[in-house]
Design a protein around this motif. Structure first.
Motif, short mmCIF file in Angstrom:
data_model
loop_
_atom_site.label_atom_id
_atom_site.label_comp_id
_atom_site.label_asym_id
_atom_site.label_seq_id
_atom_site.Cartn_x
_atom_site.Cartn_y
_atom_site.Cartn_z
N TRP A 160 8.67 -1.04 -1.07
CA TRP A 160 8.84 -2.48 -0.88
C TRP A 160 7.67 -3.26 -1.46
CZ3 TRP A 160 6.27 -5.79 2.80
CH2 TRP A 160 6.84 -7.08 2.90
N MET A 161 6.44 -2.75 -1.30
CA MET A 161 5.25 -3.45 -1.80
C MET A 161 5.04 -3.26 -3.30
SD MET A 161 2.37 -3.07 1.18
CE MET A 161 2.50 -1.31 1.36
N ALA A 162 5.77 -2.33 -3.90
CA ALA A 162 5.51 -1.95 -5.29
C ALA A 162 5.63 -3.11 -6.27
CB ALA A 162 6.45 -0.81 -5.70
N GLU A 163 6.64 -3.95 -6.09
CA GLU A 163 6.88 -5.03 -7.06
C GLU A 163 5.70 -5.98 -7.16
OE1 GLU A 163 10.56 -7.03 -6.54
OE2 GLU A 163 11.74 -5.17 -6.51
N THR A 164 5.00 -6.17 -6.05
CA THR A 164 3.83 -7.05 -6.05
C THR A 164 2.76 -6.54 -7.01
OG1 THR A 164 4.28 -7.52 -3.73
CG2 THR A 164 2.11 -8.14 -4.55
N PHE A 165 2.73 -5.24 -7.22
CA PHE A 165 1.69 -4.62 -8.05
C PHE A 165 2.25 -4.10 -9.38
CE2 PHE A 165 0.44 -4.39 -3.63
CZ PHE A 165 -0.84 -4.91 -3.67
N ASP A 166 3.40 -4.65 -9.79
CA ASP A 166 4.02 -4.29 -11.08
C ASP A 166 4.32 -2.80 -11.18
OD1 ASP A 166 3.85 -6.94 -11.92
OD2 ASP A 166 1.79 -6.64 -12.64
N ALA A 167 4.71 -2.21 -10.07
CA ALA A 167 5.12 -0.80 -10.07
C ALA A 167 6.61 -0.76 -9.72
CB ALA A 167 4.32 -0.01 -9.05
N LYS A 168 7.29 0.24 -10.26
CA LYS A 168 8.72 0.36 -9.99
C LYS A 168 9.07 1.81 -9.63
CE LYS A 168 9.93 -3.47 -13.01
NZ LYS A 168 10.63 -3.91 -14.23
N PRO A 169 8.55 2.26 -8.49
CA PRO A 169 8.83 3.64 -8.10
C PRO A 169 10.24 3.79 -7.55
CG PRO A 169 7.60 2.58 -6.37
CD PRO A 169 7.71 1.58 -7.49
N THR A 170 10.77 4.99 -7.64
CA THR A 170 12.01 5.31 -6.95
C THR A 170 11.64 5.61 -5.49
OG1 THR A 170 11.81 7.67 -7.38
CG2 THR A 170 12.96 6.34 -9.05
N PHE A 171 12.65 5.69 -4.64
CA PHE A 171 12.35 6.03 -3.25
C PHE A 171 11.81 7.46 -3.17
CE2 PHE A 171 13.22 7.45 1.08
CZ PHE A 171 12.60 6.44 1.78
N THR A 172 12.26 8.33 -4.06
CA THR A 172 11.76 9.71 -4.07
C THR A 172 10.26 9.73 -4.35
OG1 THR A 172 13.89 10.58 -4.77
CG2 THR A 172 11.98 11.98 -5.16
N GLN A 173 9.80 8.94 -5.34
CA GLN A 173 8.36 8.86 -5.63
C GLN A 173 7.60 8.33 -4.43
OE1 GLN A 173 9.26 6.59 -9.36
NE2 GLN A 173 7.39 7.60 -10.06
N SER A 174 8.14 7.30 -3.79
CA SER A 174 7.48 6.71 -2.62
C SER A 174 7.41 7.72 -1.48
CB SER A 174 8.25 5.47 -2.16
OG SER A 174 8.31 4.52 -3.20
N LEU A 175 8.48 8.49 -1.30
CA LEU A 175 8.49 9.51 -0.25
C LEU A 175 7.49 10.61 -0.55
CD1 LEU A 175 9.75 10.57 2.37
CD2 LEU A 175 11.46 11.75 0.96
N GLU A 176 7.39 11.01 -1.82
CA GLU A 176 6.41 12.03 -2.20
C GLU A 176 4.99 11.54 -1.90
OE1 GLU A 176 8.32 14.48 -5.94
OE2 GLU A 176 7.45 12.52 -6.32
N LEU A 177 4.69 10.30 -2.26
CA LEU A 177 3.36 9.75 -2.01
C LEU A 177 3.06 9.73 -0.51
CD1 LEU A 177 0.79 8.43 -3.13
CD2 LEU A 177 1.96 6.23 -3.01
N ALA A 178 4.02 9.25 0.28
CA ALA A 178 3.81 9.17 1.73
C ALA A 178 3.68 10.57 2.34
CB ALA A 178 4.98 8.42 2.38
N ALA A 179 4.54 11.49 1.93
CA ALA A 179 4.55 12.83 2.53
C ALA A 179 3.29 13.60 2.20
CB ALA A 179 5.78 13.59 2.05
N TYR A 180 2.89 13.60 0.92
CA TYR A 180 1.72 14.39 0.53
C TYR A 180 0.42 13.75 1.03
CZ TYR A 180 4.81 17.30 -2.20
OH TYR A 180 5.80 18.17 -2.57
N ALA A 181 0.37 12.42 1.09
CA ALA A 181 -0.84 11.76 1.61
C ALA A 181 -0.99 12.01 3.11
CB ALA A 181 -0.80 10.27 1.32
#
Length: 200
Positions: free
Chosen positions: A93-114
């Protein structure tokens, strides 16, 4: 193997983030990772609460019944999974503010591994002394924050400067999410009769 990124996140995190970004397995893969790693605090917490007992200070260890420990363990597991999904949603949801366009899978990977170091710190519950678990938990949170700061620019494909601000926003959202989960837990305990049964 589903857990093959764990060692790399500790040994060489930036290289491992790049590898995760290059491979992008599937949502099932990221979900399987978090579902397996989330078992660590749930199982260790159950065993500590029902069989070992928590040492808060002077006096005998505090134990709860097996039924209460099982209910708390299942609830913790569900809250972890829901929390990681909510964090992934906030990342996307916050990605667009920072000119990023992740898929939900990318976002889930970032959240899960972090979140992995915090969940693996659940092993500390096998030595359930409050100060020890608190120290391990603080160290794990610090490393998870480091992973987030190092992973955001790589996973979101944005410059480091934007990545720092983006990661700071995610950390803030994550802390708000954690406080919300804790508040919901307190409400369930006090208002809906889910107070654990203590035993000698």
């Amino acid at each position: 193997m589903i857990l093959n990124h764990i060692w790399g996140l500790y040994a060489h995190p930036k290289d491992e983030w790049a590898d995760i970004d290059n491979r992008h397995e599937s949502m099932f893969y990221g979900l399987s990772h978090i579902m397996l790693v989330a078992l660590i605090p749930a199982i260790c917490g159950y065993y500590a609460a029902a069989h070992i007992g928590w040492s808060i200070g002077a006096g005998d260890p505090i134990k709860i019944t097996k039924q209460s420990a099982l209910l708390l363990s299942i609830s913790m597991y569900a809250a972890i999974i829901a929390g990681v999904f909510a964090l992934a949603y906030l990342i996307k949801w916050m990605a667009e503010t920072f000119d990023a366009k992740p898929t939900f899978t990318q976002s889930l990977e970032l959240a899960a591994y972090a979140a992995t170091p915090v969940l693996m710190a659940g092993l500390a519950a096998l030595y359930p002394i409050l100060w020890f678990v608190a120290v391990v938990g603080c160290l794990a949170i610090a490393y998870s924050v480091y992973l987030l700061y190092s992973g955001v620019p790589i996973m979101m494909h944005i410059p480091d400067e934007k990545g720092f601000i983006y990661a700071s926003s995610v950390v803030t959202a994550g802390l708000v999410l954690l406080v919300t989960i804790l508040a919901c837990t307190a409400i369930l305990w006090t208002n809906f009769g889910f107070i654990p049964e203590f035993r000698n």
